[in-house]
Every structure is written in C-alpha cells, then in structure tokens.
Design a protein around this motif. Structure first.
Motif, PDB file in Angstrom:
ATOM      1  N   ASP A 284       0.821  -1.214   0.000  1.00  0.00           N
ATOM      2  CA  ASP A 284       0.000   0.000   0.000  1.00  0.00           C
ATOM      3  C   ASP A 284       0.854   1.262   0.000  1.00  0.00           C
ATOM      4  OD1 ASP A 284      -2.308  -1.481  -0.018  1.00  0.00           O
ATOM      5  OD2 ASP A 284      -2.588  -1.427   2.151  1.00  0.00           O
ATOM      6  N   GLU A 285       1.974   1.233   0.694  1.00  0.00           N
ATOM      7  CA  GLU A 285       2.849   2.406   0.712  1.00  0.00           C
ATOM      8  C   GLU A 285       3.492   2.635  -0.650  1.00  0.00           C
ATOM      9  OE1 GLU A 285       6.569   4.331   3.252  1.00  0.00           O
ATOM     10  OE2 GLU A 285       5.757   2.365   3.793  1.00  0.00           O
ATOM     11  N   LEU A 286       3.858   1.550  -1.342  1.00  0.00           N
ATOM     12  CA  LEU A 286       4.424   1.695  -2.682  1.00  0.00           C
ATOM     13  C   LEU A 286       3.399   2.325  -3.628  1.00  0.00           C
ATOM     14  CD1 LEU A 286       6.420  -1.641  -3.198  1.00  0.00           C
ATOM     15  CD2 LEU A 286       7.332   0.634  -2.740  1.00  0.00           C
ATOM     16  N   VAL A 287       2.143   1.912  -3.497  1.00  0.00           N
ATOM     17  CA  VAL A 287       1.090   2.474  -4.349  1.00  0.00           C
ATOM     18  C   VAL A 287       0.949   3.976  -4.113  1.00  0.00           C
ATOM     19  CG1 VAL A 287      -1.393   2.473  -4.793  1.00  0.00           C
ATOM     20  CG2 VAL A 287      -0.168   0.310  -4.550  1.00  0.00           C
TER      21      VAL A 287
ATOM     22  N   ARG B 209       2.424   9.802  -5.505  1.00  0.00           N
ATOM     23  CA  ARG B 209       3.019  11.058  -5.047  1.00  0.00           C
ATOM     24  C   ARG B 209       4.234  11.452  -5.877  1.00  0.00           C
ATOM     25  NH1 ARG B 209       6.903  13.006  -1.571  1.00  0.00           N
ATOM     26  NH2 ARG B 209       7.727  10.922  -1.213  1.00  0.00           N
ATOM     27  N   GLN B 210       5.137  10.485  -6.126  1.00  0.00           N
ATOM     28  CA  GLN B 210       6.389  10.806  -6.811  1.00  0.00           C
ATOM     29  C   GLN B 210       6.259  10.798  -8.335  1.00  0.00           C
ATOM     30  OE1 GLN B 210       9.915   8.764  -5.387  1.00  0.00           O
ATOM     31  NE2 GLN B 210       9.056   8.509  -3.339  1.00  0.00           N
ATOM     32  N   LEU B 211       5.467   9.888  -8.862  1.00  0.00           N
ATOM     33  CA  LEU B 211       5.395   9.728 -10.318  1.00  0.00           C
ATOM     34  C   LEU B 211       4.085  10.242 -10.910  1.00  0.00           C
ATOM     35  CD1 LEU B 211       6.855   6.104 -10.580  1.00  0.00           C
ATOM     36  CD2 LEU B 211       8.076   8.287 -10.575  1.00  0.00           C
ATOM     37  N   CYS B 212       3.134  10.602 -10.035  1.00  0.00           N
ATOM     38  CA  CYS B 212       1.817  11.084 -10.495  1.00  0.00           C
ATOM     39  C   CYS B 212       1.128  10.050 -11.379  1.00  0.00           C
ATOM     40  CB  CYS B 212       1.953  12.415 -11.241  1.00  0.00           C
ATOM     41  SG  CYS B 212       2.610  13.750 -10.224  1.00  0.00           S
ATOM     42  N   ILE B 213       1.260   8.786 -11.007  1.00  0.00           N
ATOM     43  CA  ILE B 213       0.614   7.697 -11.737  1.00  0.00           C
ATOM     44  C   ILE B 213      -0.212   6.900 -10.730  1.00  0.00           C
ATOM     45  CG2 ILE B 213       0.942   5.597 -13.101  1.00  0.00           C
ATOM     46  CD1 ILE B 213       3.555   6.772 -14.098  1.00  0.00           C
ATOM     47  N   ARG B 214      -1.433   6.611 -11.111  1.00  0.00           N
ATOM     48  CA  ARG B 214      -2.306   5.861 -10.213  1.00  0.00           C
ATOM     49  C   ARG B 214      -2.304   4.388 -10.595  1.00  0.00           C
ATOM     50  NH1 ARG B 214      -8.844   6.703  -9.450  1.00  0.00           N
ATOM     51  NH2 ARG B 214      -9.150   4.972  -7.977  1.00  0.00           N
ATOM     52  N   ILE B 215      -1.935   3.563  -9.636  1.00  0.00           N
ATOM     53  CA  ILE B 215      -1.993   2.115  -9.833  1.00  0.00           C
ATOM     54  C   ILE B 215      -2.764   1.507  -8.666  1.00  0.00           C
ATOM     55  CG2 ILE B 215       0.183   2.021 -11.118  1.00  0.00           C
ATOM     56  CD1 ILE B 215       1.542   1.009  -8.577  1.00  0.00           C
ATOM     57  N   GLU B 216      -3.143   0.269  -8.828  1.00  0.00           N
ATOM     58  CA  GLU B 216      -3.855  -0.457  -7.780  1.00  0.00           C
ATOM     59  C   GLU B 216      -2.903  -1.453  -7.115  1.00  0.00           C
ATOM     60  OE1 GLU B 216      -6.785   0.376  -6.877  1.00  0.00           O
ATOM     61  OE2 GLU B 216      -7.173   1.764  -8.550  1.00  0.00           O
ATOM     62  N   PRO B 217      -3.189  -1.837  -5.871  1.00  0.00           N
ATOM     63  CA  PRO B 217      -2.314  -2.815  -5.194  1.00  0.00           C
ATOM     64  C   PRO B 217      -2.137  -4.111  -5.978  1.00  0.00           C
ATOM     65  CG  PRO B 217      -3.798  -1.811  -3.615  1.00  0.00           C
ATOM     66  CD  PRO B 217      -4.226  -1.331  -4.961  1.00  0.00           C
TER      67      PRO B 217
ATOM     68  N   GLY C 237      13.069  -5.527 -25.037  1.00  0.00           N
ATOM     69  CA  GLY C 237      14.142  -6.314 -24.431  1.00  0.00           C
ATOM     70  C   GLY C 237      13.813  -6.860 -23.063  1.00  0.00           C
ATOM     71  N   LYS C 238      12.564  -6.706 -22.590  1.00  0.00           N
ATOM     72  CA  LYS C 238      12.182  -7.207 -21.279  1.00  0.00           C
ATOM     73  C   LYS C 238      11.041  -8.208 -21.415  1.00  0.00           C
ATOM     74  CE  LYS C 238      13.641  -3.594 -18.090  1.00  0.00           C
ATOM     75  NZ  LYS C 238      13.246  -2.784 -16.914  1.00  0.00           N
ATOM     76  N   VAL C 239      11.035  -9.147 -20.488  1.00  0.00           N
ATOM     77  CA  VAL C 239       9.954 -10.134 -20.485  1.00  0.00           C
ATOM     78  C   VAL C 239       8.875  -9.771 -19.483  1.00  0.00           C
ATOM     79  CG1 VAL C 239      11.459 -11.996 -21.259  1.00  0.00           C
ATOM     80  CG2 VAL C 239      11.229 -11.542 -18.802  1.00  0.00           C
ATOM     81  N   GLN C 240       9.156  -8.745 -18.648  1.00  0.00           N
ATOM     82  CA  GLN C 240       8.180  -8.325 -17.651  1.00  0.00           C
ATOM     83  C   GLN C 240       8.460  -6.876 -17.251  1.00  0.00           C
ATOM     84  OE1 GLN C 240       8.137 -10.487 -13.952  1.00  0.00           O
ATOM     85  NE2 GLN C 240       5.958 -10.074 -13.630  1.00  0.00           N
ATOM     86  N   SER C 241       7.383  -6.112 -17.031  1.00  0.00           N
ATOM     87  CA  SER C 241       7.527  -4.736 -16.550  1.00  0.00           C
ATOM     88  C   SER C 241       7.802  -4.761 -15.051  1.00  0.00           C
ATOM     89  CB  SER C 241       6.248  -3.930 -16.815  1.00  0.00           C
ATOM     90  OG  SER C 241       6.015  -3.813 -18.198  1.00  0.00           O
ATOM     91  N   THR C 242       8.668  -3.854 -14.607  1.00  0.00           N
ATOM     92  CA  THR C 242       9.036  -3.820 -13.191  1.00  0.00           C
ATOM     93  C   THR C 242       9.039  -2.370 -12.691  1.00  0.00           C
ATOM     94  OG1 THR C 242      11.395  -3.738 -13.761  1.00  0.00           O
ATOM     95  CG2 THR C 242      10.448  -5.906 -13.286  1.00  0.00           C
ATOM     96  N   LEU C 243       8.918  -2.237 -11.388  1.00  0.00           N
ATOM     97  CA  LEU C 243       9.023  -0.953 -10.726  1.00  0.00           C
ATOM     98  C   LEU C 243      10.300  -0.955  -9.904  1.00  0.00           C
ATOM     99  CD1 LEU C 243       7.823   1.803  -9.807  1.00  0.00           C
ATOM    100  CD2 LEU C 243       6.688   0.551  -7.955  1.00  0.00           C
TER     101      LEU C 243
END
Length: 208
Positions: free
Chosen positions: A149-152, A157-165, A195-201
C-alpha cells in the motif's frame, strides 16, 4: 337658436384646445395619455439580478410600469435607469459578481487514446526510480518494512501515476535497505518494454 349657437361655440373651443394640446409635449398632457393609452408605456430599468427571459444582472431592459412597481421594485430585482443607480450597480458588480466560467466541452476518450495513456504510464513506471527513506535497526534491517500500500501511494506522489495494489507483485514487504525490482502486473494488451519479459518498478530504499 341660442342653445345651438352656444353649443357651436363650445365645440369650436374644444377643437381649438385639442389642436393646441397636439403642439405641446405629450408628456405634460394627461389628456393625450388617455388617448394613446398609458398602459403601453415602457420603463427602462437596470436589473440587479439575472431574470430568465428578461435579462442578466446589470443589463438595462424595458418593462411595464406595473410589473416594475408590483414585482421588480419590492423585491429589489431592478432599479430605475438613472445615473446614480447605474453607478451603484456597476460598483456592486465589480465587488460581488462571480467570474463567469467558460464551459469547456471535453471530447470523450477513445479506446486508442486510453491505450496510449496506459502505454505512456507503463513506460514511466519501468524507467522511474522510486526512492524511499527508512530508519534501520541493526545492519540493513528496516525499522518499519515497506508494504504494498505504501508503494502504491508513493507511486502516486512521486510519479503522479495511479496504480492499484493488485498491479504490484509483492508477496512480502521490503524489509532491508537496497534496490529492488518489483514486478508489475499490467494488462496483457499493454506491450512490454523492449528487451524485457516483464515490466518492473524500480525501488530504492535509503537510510534516513
């Protein structure tokens, strides 16, 4: 015979008086009011409030005298159109009038537009570095682990992007200092970065 002559004299006098009335200003002649119909006169007034089908506040309009006397004036919806009232209305509108908001019509987004937004957000998430600061206890262990929840909230706050848990794959909270790649669970319709097989944060936890 005398009565007939007297009647003719009276008739001539009425005709004479009538012609003299026509040559004078009609405003000062009550007789002409009754001839023309006073009910058809209109008064110029200044509206203090917007009234549907009549005008907006501050506009000068013409109304029937009875309508002004019985409705507009008692409720202070309008004032006579004279200079002192016009000045007061102008000054009041400068102070109290609300700014008219221009109506902006936003075209509905198409599926293509939404997909482009999702792709842009996914690229930003993959290229960004989320930085958090934490107190430590012993070694590199955090005093308070970083939960999903804190990462969300930090992404918002930092990236101005809304994601869900549920968009984050984090089986257990982050409990040590360092850099982490948290897998992202995004819709399959969003293409993966090249070049990636998965998106990551990318998350970096630093000492506070």
């Amino acid at each position: 015979m005398a009565h007939t002559q007297c009647g003719k004299k009276i008739l001539r006098q009425i005709i004479k008086d009538g012609s003299s009335l026509c040559s004078t200003n009609s405003i000062t002649q009550p007789l002409l009011y009754s001839g023309h119909g006073i009910r058809y006169r209109r008064l110029e007034v200044i509206l203090t409030t917007s009234i549907e089908k009549l005008g907006k506040a501050g506009e000068t309009v013409k109304v029937a005298p009875g309508y002004f006397r019985n409705h507009l004036m008692p409720k202070m919806l309008a004032v006579p159109n004279i200079e002192k009232f016009a000045y007061l209305v102008r000054e009041q509108r400068k102070i109290y009038q609300t700014k008219e908001v221009e109506e902006v019509k936003v075209a509905p987004k198409t599926e293509e537009d939404k997909m482009k937004e999702y792709q842009t957000a996914a690229t930003r998430l993959d290229n960004a570095l989320l930085v958090l600061r934490r107190f430590i206890t012993t070694g590199n262990d955090l005093h308070e682990p970083v939960a999903k929840d804190e990462l969300v909230s930090e992404v918002a706050r930092q990236l101005c992007i809304r994601i869900e848990p549920e968009n984050l794959h984090l089986p257990s909270p982050l409990s040590t200092l360092g850099e982490f790649e948290v897998p992202l669970r995004l819709p399959k319709s969003i293409p993966l970065p090249e070049g990636k097989v998965q998106s990551t944060l990318n998350v970096k936890i630093r000492r506070k």
